[in-house]
Design an enzyme around this catalytic site. Structure first.
Site, PDB file in Angstrom:
ATOM      1  N   PRO A 263       0.844  -1.209   0.000  1.00  0.00           N
ATOM      2  CA  PRO A 263       0.000   0.000   0.000  1.00  0.00           C
ATOM      3  C   PRO A 263       0.875   1.253   0.000  1.00  0.00           C
ATOM      4  O   PRO A 263       1.529   1.579   0.981  1.00  0.00           O
ATOM      5  CB  PRO A 263      -0.798  -0.130   1.308  1.00  0.00           C
ATOM      6  CG  PRO A 263       0.031  -1.025   2.180  1.00  0.00           C
ATOM      7  CD  PRO A 263       0.760  -1.944   1.271  1.00  0.00           C
ATOM      8  N   VAL A 265       1.963   5.151  -0.040  1.00  0.00           N
ATOM      9  CA  VAL A 265       1.600   6.498   0.397  1.00  0.00           C
ATOM     10  C   VAL A 265       2.699   7.427  -0.090  1.00  0.00           C
ATOM     11  O   VAL A 265       3.883   7.102   0.014  1.00  0.00           O
ATOM     12  CB  VAL A 265       1.488   6.585   1.938  1.00  0.00           C
ATOM     13  CG1 VAL A 265       1.276   8.031   2.379  1.00  0.00           C
ATOM     14  CG2 VAL A 265       0.338   5.714   2.432  1.00  0.00           C
ATOM     15  N   ASP A 439       5.900   2.194   1.997  1.00  0.00           N
ATOM     16  CA  ASP A 439       5.002   1.059   2.219  1.00  0.00           C
ATOM     17  C   ASP A 439       4.317   1.271   3.575  1.00  0.00           C
ATOM     18  O   ASP A 439       4.968   1.198   4.615  1.00  0.00           O
ATOM     19  CB  ASP A 439       5.809  -0.243   2.207  1.00  0.00           C
ATOM     20  CG  ASP A 439       4.941  -1.492   2.313  1.00  0.00           C
ATOM     21  OD1 ASP A 439       3.766  -1.375   2.724  1.00  0.00           O
ATOM     22  OD2 ASP A 439       5.453  -2.588   2.003  1.00  0.00           O
ATOM     23  N   HIS A 440       3.008   1.502   3.549  1.00  0.00           N
ATOM     24  CA  HIS A 440       2.301   1.847   4.777  1.00  0.00           C
ATOM     25  C   HIS A 440       2.161   0.648   5.721  1.00  0.00           C
ATOM     26  O   HIS A 440       1.747   0.816   6.880  1.00  0.00           O
ATOM     27  CB  HIS A 440       0.917   2.429   4.454  1.00  0.00           C
ATOM     28  CG  HIS A 440       0.501   3.525   5.377  1.00  0.00           C
ATOM     29  ND1 HIS A 440       0.910   3.603   6.703  1.00  0.00           N
ATOM     30  CD2 HIS A 440      -0.306   4.605   5.195  1.00  0.00           C
ATOM     31  CE1 HIS A 440       0.388   4.666   7.269  1.00  0.00           C
ATOM     32  NE2 HIS A 440      -0.357   5.301   6.385  1.00  0.00           N
ATOM     33  N   ARG A 441       2.484  -0.548   5.266  1.00  0.00           N
ATOM     34  CA  ARG A 441       2.516  -1.693   6.180  1.00  0.00           C
ATOM     35  C   ARG A 441       3.694  -1.575   7.144  1.00  0.00           C
ATOM     36  O   ARG A 441       3.647  -2.056   8.275  1.00  0.00           O
ATOM     37  CB  ARG A 441       2.644  -3.008   5.403  1.00  0.00           C
ATOM     38  CG  ARG A 441       1.485  -3.326   4.475  1.00  0.00           C
ATOM     39  CD  ARG A 441       1.792  -4.572   3.657  1.00  0.00           C
ATOM     40  NE  ARG A 441       2.994  -4.402   2.837  1.00  0.00           N
ATOM     41  CZ  ARG A 441       3.520  -5.366   2.069  1.00  0.00           C
ATOM     42  NH1 ARG A 441       2.944  -6.557   2.030  1.00  0.00           N
ATOM     43  NH2 ARG A 441       4.600  -5.128   1.361  1.00  0.00           N
TER      44      ARG A 441
END
Length: 469
Positions: A263, A265, A439-441
């Site tokens: 994901p 951002v 990577d928003h994880r």
């Protein structure tokens, strides 16, 4: 004795490579480690050295053919004495490596890649084959092949070799005294003509000396006259098609995987980099940096490395298979490079341990090698964070896609003169826009924002480095 050489894995588990050109012909005498072919993997163009000293008995594949790893590509006729010693290189000798970089541990076990011995129609692994540094297996007397990877020997399950009859493809030997060159051979004007007419030179037989493709060959193949600048658009091809392969195919697959797995951002920050540009000008005039190529990318790369010290989360990887977050305690800094074969992201190993001068040298070598299409597979793997310098194209900002396996990528915009408020007064300053995708994880908004703010603070005032180290 006939020795068969199978296409090895030249990268990180790559399954196929395209043979671009043969540097030898049937009947040629070759020496150990002499370059015999140029092949293109999904990551880079690699020069393939010979694992034997002997005579080329057969070339099993034509230029332009995509070959699976483990398939035989060339057979050599060697004498028994040459096959037992013959100056053969083994996995730990430190001799010539494939291409221009190390690709240690990328090889296949016996029967799937590297050289094998054939007698008549039977094929079986030799007890201890000549082995190119960087790939291939050494078969011990126990019958269990071993791999060498970065100094560690890993045992692999032994698989019986599948007997295969060599498939000889007749390749015409060059005329006496003629140099062996890439196929298809042509001159720049002929290649331009082919592009204008939409002709694939791979399909055009050459009638010139040594198989050279001439203008007449292209025109006769198409059955059309040479285009002129005044030719109406109706006489030109409305579209052309090119196969998706090699580096571009690999890049496309990697970008799709990254975009739909991590994901993304993206955050933006525009900063006043006047102080950085002044520093750059002073360094260029400093004798300590004489002979070094210094650019805004050099300073920005160093700034990224410093900012990572206080924000290490951006230097990590999400391991889906093991359900773990891998935190890197080193930085392999990737630099996105536009090459004639497509986008590549080679990386500078342990960049965080380099001085500014060493980093300058590493960046120069990286870009020069990438533009020449000679980046080794090992330099394209193992990156931990990347930079893409879109400013060289006059672009201010963008939303870069993460290099697969990395948590962040920084896009550097163009340095432009613009009105800026300094001490409540309007002034003309040099400004740059920074774009950070993460990577928003792995990276929370706060962590990404703090990293971008630190990076901007360094580029706004390089003296801020003193507060971060």
């Amino acid at each position: 004795m006939i020795k068969e050489f199978r296409l090895p894995d030249l990268g990180e588990g790559l399954t196929e490579s395209e043979i671009l050109s043969w540097k030898v012909a049937v009947g040629d005498t070759v020496t150990l480690n002499q370059v015999i072919a140029e092949v293109e993997t999904a990551k880079a163009v690699v020069e393939l050295p010979s694992p034997f000293a002997g005579t080329v008995a057969a070339l099993h594949e034509q230029p332009g053919t995509v070959v699976e790893v483990g398939k035989p590509i060339v057979s050599f006729e060697v004498d028994d004495a040459g096959s037992s010693n013959g100056g053969a290189v083994t996995g730990g000798s430190g001799a010539a490596a494939v291409g221009r970089g190390e690709t240690a541990g990328r090889g296949e076990a016996a029967g799937s890649g590297g050289p094998t011995e054939t007698t008549g129609t039977e094929a079986s692994p030799a007890k201890r084959e000549p082995n190119l540094v960087g790939y291939g297996a050494l078969v011990e007397h126990t019958g269990r092949p071993t791999r060498r990877a970065r100094g560690v020997i890993r045992e692999a399950e032994s698989k019986p070799a599948v007997p295969q009859q060599p498939r000889a493809v007749p390749v015409a030997a060059p005329e006496a005294g003629a140099a062996i060159a890439e196929r298809p051979r042509s001159t720049p004007p002929v290649r331009k003509l082919a592009r204008d007419l939409g002709v694939d030179l791979e399909s055009v037989p050459g009638t010139g000396p040594g198989g050279l493709i001439t203008r007449e060959d292209v025109q006769n193949f198409l059955g059309a006259p040479e285009p002129t600048t005044s030719a109406p658009a109706a006489q030109r091809e409305r579209e052309t098609r090119a196969p998706i392969k090699g580096v571009r195919k690999f890049t496309a697959a990697a970008m799709v995987q990254s975009a739909f797995t991590a994901p993304h951002v993206t955050e933006f920050l525009t900063v006043d980099v006047t102080a950085t540009m002044d520093l750059l000008a002073r360094l260029k005039g400093n004798k300590a940096f004489e002979g070094y190529k210094l650019t805004p990318l050099t300073i920005a790369s160093k700034a990224v490395l410093v900012a990572l010290r206080n924000n290490p989360t951006l230097n990590s990887r999400w391991d889906e298979a093991s359900q773990e977050i891998v935190q890197f305690n080193y930085v392999n800094l990737g630099i996105a490079a536009a090459t004639p074969r497509g986008l590549t992201v080679p990386n500078i190993k342990d960049a965080d341990r380099l001085t500014l001068r060493e980093l300058s040298t590493a960046l120069t070598e990286l870009t020069d090698t990438a533009r020449a299409g000679k980046t080794s597979p090992s330099d394209l793997s193992g990156g931990t964070i990347s930079i893409t310098n879109i400013g060289v194209f006059g672009i201010d900002a963008g939303t870069p896609i993460l290099n697969p396996g990395e948590a962040a990528i920084v896009a550097l915009g163009a340095v432009r003169k613009a009105p800026w408020v300094v001490n409540d007064e309007l002034a003309i300053r040099q400004v740059m826009s920074l774009s950070l995708s993460f990577d928003h994880r792995l990276v929370d908004g706060e962590q990404g924002s703090r990293f971008l703010a630190d990076l901007g603070a360094i580029l706004s005032d390089p003296a801020m480095v003193m507060t971060m180290i």
